[in-house]
Design a protein around this motif. Sequence first.
Motif, mmCIF file in Angstrom:
data_model
loop_
_atom_site.group_PDB
_atom_site.id
_atom_site.type_symbol
_atom_site.label_atom_id
_atom_site.label_comp_id
_atom_site.label_asym_id
_atom_site.label_seq_id
_atom_site.Cartn_x
_atom_site.Cartn_y
_atom_site.Cartn_z
ATOM 1 N N MET A 32 -2.553 6.447 5.725
ATOM 2 C CA MET A 32 -1.630 7.018 4.748
ATOM 3 C C MET A 32 -0.263 7.267 5.373
ATOM 4 S SD MET A 32 -2.848 7.459 1.701
ATOM 5 C CE MET A 32 -3.623 5.866 1.830
ATOM 6 N N LYS A 33 -0.092 6.872 6.608
ATOM 7 C CA LYS A 33 1.164 7.081 7.312
ATOM 8 C C LYS A 33 2.261 6.252 6.647
ATOM 9 C CE LYS A 33 2.816 7.236 12.049
ATOM 10 N NZ LYS A 33 2.492 6.876 13.434
ATOM 11 N N GLY A 34 3.330 6.890 6.291
ATOM 12 C CA GLY A 34 4.443 6.191 5.668
ATOM 13 C C GLY A 34 4.357 6.128 4.154
ATOM 14 N N VAL A 35 3.238 6.559 3.566
ATOM 15 C CA VAL A 35 3.132 6.590 2.112
ATOM 16 C C VAL A 35 3.848 7.836 1.635
ATOM 17 C CG1 VAL A 35 1.549 6.705 0.156
ATOM 18 C CG2 VAL A 35 0.946 5.340 2.139
ATOM 19 N N PHE A 41 -1.688 9.423 -4.149
ATOM 20 C CA PHE A 41 -2.343 8.129 -3.939
ATOM 21 C C PHE A 41 -3.805 8.327 -3.560
ATOM 22 C CE2 PHE A 41 -3.691 4.607 -1.321
ATOM 23 C CZ PHE A 41 -3.302 3.521 -2.077
ATOM 24 N N ARG A 42 -4.050 9.285 -2.677
ATOM 25 C CA ARG A 42 -5.412 9.556 -2.211
ATOM 26 C C ARG A 42 -6.299 10.014 -3.367
ATOM 27 N NH1 ARG A 42 -4.337 13.328 1.825
ATOM 28 N NH2 ARG A 42 -2.973 11.872 2.843
#
Length: 65
Positions: A32-35, A41-42
Motif C-alpha cells: 500500500m506504499k504510495g497509495v 482502497f483496503r
Amino acid sequence: MAKSKNHTNHNQNKKAHRNGIKKPKSHRTRSMKGVRIGCMFRRNSRFALVGSRKARAEQKAAAAS
C-alpha cells in the motif's frame, strides 16, 4: 597529456554474480506504499474479496449439480 578513460565495465559482471542475480520477490498482497487513499482502497478490496468468494462458491455449486 593522454586522454583519461571514460568508461569501463571491468569486474562488474563478477561482482554482480557473487551473490547471484535474483528475481524480485513476488508478494501475496501488493504494497500500500504510495497509495494516496490507502485505507479506502483496503476497505473496498476487502468487500470485493468477499464478493468474489461468494461468486466462486456459486459457480462450484452450479458445476456440482
